[in-house]
Design a protein around this motif. Structure first.
Motif, PDB file in Angstrom:
ATOM      1  N   LYS A 107       0.934  -1.226  -0.066  1.00  0.00           N
ATOM      2  CA  LYS A 107      -0.018  -0.058  -0.050  1.00  0.00           C
ATOM      3  C   LYS A 107       0.736   1.166  -0.090  1.00  0.00           C
ATOM      4  O   LYS A 107       0.543   2.155  -0.740  1.00  0.00           O
ATOM      5  N   GLY A 108       1.827   1.201   0.878  1.00  0.00           N
ATOM      6  CA  GLY A 108       2.884   2.637   0.877  1.00  0.00           C
ATOM      7  C   GLY A 108       3.391   2.695  -0.307  1.00  0.00           C
ATOM      8  O   GLY A 108       3.497   3.886  -0.887  1.00  0.00           O
ATOM      9  N   ILE A 109       3.846   1.771  -1.036  1.00  0.00           N
ATOM     10  CA  ILE A 109       4.456   1.934  -2.389  1.00  0.00           C
ATOM     11  C   ILE A 109       3.566   2.522  -3.403  1.00  0.00           C
ATOM     12  O   ILE A 109       3.948   3.458  -3.942  1.00  0.00           O
ATOM     13  N   ILE A 110       2.217   2.066  -3.427  1.00  0.00           N
ATOM     14  CA  ILE A 110       1.210   2.791  -4.291  1.00  0.00           C
ATOM     15  C   ILE A 110       1.085   4.262  -3.833  1.00  0.00           C
ATOM     16  O   ILE A 110       1.039   5.394  -4.677  1.00  0.00           O
ATOM     17  N   LEU A 111       0.982   4.555  -2.441  1.00  0.00           N
ATOM     18  CA  LEU A 111       0.786   5.864  -2.139  1.00  0.00           C
ATOM     19  C   LEU A 111       1.927   6.679  -2.627  1.00  0.00           C
ATOM     20  O   LEU A 111       1.687   7.982  -2.918  1.00  0.00           O
ATOM     21  N   ASN A 112       2.990   6.135  -2.135  1.00  0.00           N
ATOM     22  CA  ASN A 112       4.247   7.340  -2.456  1.00  0.00           C
ATOM     23  C   ASN A 112       4.230   7.472  -4.016  1.00  0.00           C
ATOM     24  O   ASN A 112       4.614   8.458  -4.476  1.00  0.00           O
ATOM     25  N   SER A 113       4.076   6.306  -4.993  1.00  0.00           N
ATOM     26  CA  SER A 113       3.894   6.647  -6.595  1.00  0.00           C
ATOM     27  C   SER A 113       2.938   7.408  -7.002  1.00  0.00           C
ATOM     28  O   SER A 113       3.241   8.336  -7.760  1.00  0.00           O
ATOM     29  N   ILE A 114       1.770   7.672  -6.242  1.00  0.00           N
ATOM     30  CA  ILE A 114       0.539   8.522  -6.504  1.00  0.00           C
ATOM     31  C   ILE A 114       1.249   9.881  -6.246  1.00  0.00           C
ATOM     32  O   ILE A 114       1.066  10.755  -7.114  1.00  0.00           O
ATOM     33  N   SER A 115       1.834  10.341  -5.051  1.00  0.00           N
ATOM     34  CA  SER A 115       2.166  11.380  -4.652  1.00  0.00           C
ATOM     35  C   SER A 115       3.435  11.953  -5.620  1.00  0.00           C
ATOM     36  O   SER A 115       3.238  13.056  -6.225  1.00  0.00           O
TER      37      SER A 115
END
Length: 251
Positions: A52-60
């Motif tokens: 989940k954190g990887i996805i959130l970081n990529s979105i930002s």
């Protein structure tokens, strides 16, 4: 993939451990790590979602790049291979889910853009109508909108609804004028205009790809005296996304 529930970087002090992100003090910069923790209704749930954190970081990272022509941001590095050597040994905890950012003098206001009437905005709208059932319009945080809207209706135009930034519990919605007494009129106007500009451009981009951004919130600060976008941006943690093909006002 193993979930990262929390990080443990021994070389640098842990500045904060939030609902989702761990923040370390690197001196003149910060290391922000998006973990796999889940937060709902201001509570951290016990079971993380791996990746989940990887996805959130990529979105930002995507949206920081997308909005860089509107306003500068605090991003400094996001490639683990460019990090200081003392951090690279933590690649299992940091790769893909972290960024090094410039420190900013944070403005303690949540800058919210709403394109649709939902969430706390709809709740407050209903309360205002109950107090004045014969009204033809409603003053929602200083924005005049029609009195006949349903939940999730598209607003006539996007509105800016700032909120106080609370360390615990829910942020409190305030009007533009109330915000201006805190940060000054000139800064308040820049925050409002920039927030609505980012929202409008991002929502237009998303609409072309079958997604509605119903509302979102941004944080800003000053870096070397320059107003800048900070924290994270346009992720599911700070925004409401709806598929266009199943959007149904009133439900």
């Amino acid at each position: 993939m193993n979930a990262v529930l929390k990080t443990d970087i021994k070389e640098f002090p842990l500045l904060a451990r939030g609902k989702v992100r761990d923040i370390y003090d690197l001196g003149d910069k910060l290391l922000i790590v998006a973990t796999d923790r889940i937060s709902a209704f201001d509570y951290i749930l016990p079971t993380p979602i791996p990746g989940k954190g990887i996805i959130l970081n990529s979105i930002s990272l995507f949206w920081f790049s997308f909005t860089s022509g509107i306003i500068p941001n605090h991003l400094y590095l996001s490639d683990i291979n460019s990090y200081p050597q003392s951090l690279q040994k933590y690649s299992a905890q940091l790769a893909g889910r972290s960024m090094i950012v410039r420190k900013a003098l944070r403005i303690d206001i949540e800058c919210v853009a709403r394109g649709y009437l939902v969430g706390s905005g709809y709740k407050d709208y209903q309360n205002l109508l109950k107090a004045n059932p014969n009204a033809t319009s409603v003053d929602l945080y200083g924005n005049i909108i029609p009195a006949n809207l349903r939940m999730a209706d598209k607003l006539p135009r996007p509105i800016f609804t700032p909120a106080t930034k609370e360390e615990s519990g829910h942020d409190q919605n305030i009007s533009f004028d109330q915000m201006a007494t805190v940060v000054g009129y000139e800064v308040a106007a820049r925050l409002r205009d920039t927030t609505l500009d980012i929202y409008s451009q991002a929502n237009e981009y998303a609409n072309k790809r079958g997604i509605i951004i119903a509302d979102t919130k941004f944080e800003f600060g000053f870096i070397d005296g320059q107003l800048s976008l900070i924290d994270e941006i346009l992720s599911p943690d700070s925004s409401r996304f709806w598929p266009i093909d199943s959007y149904a006002p009133g439900s």
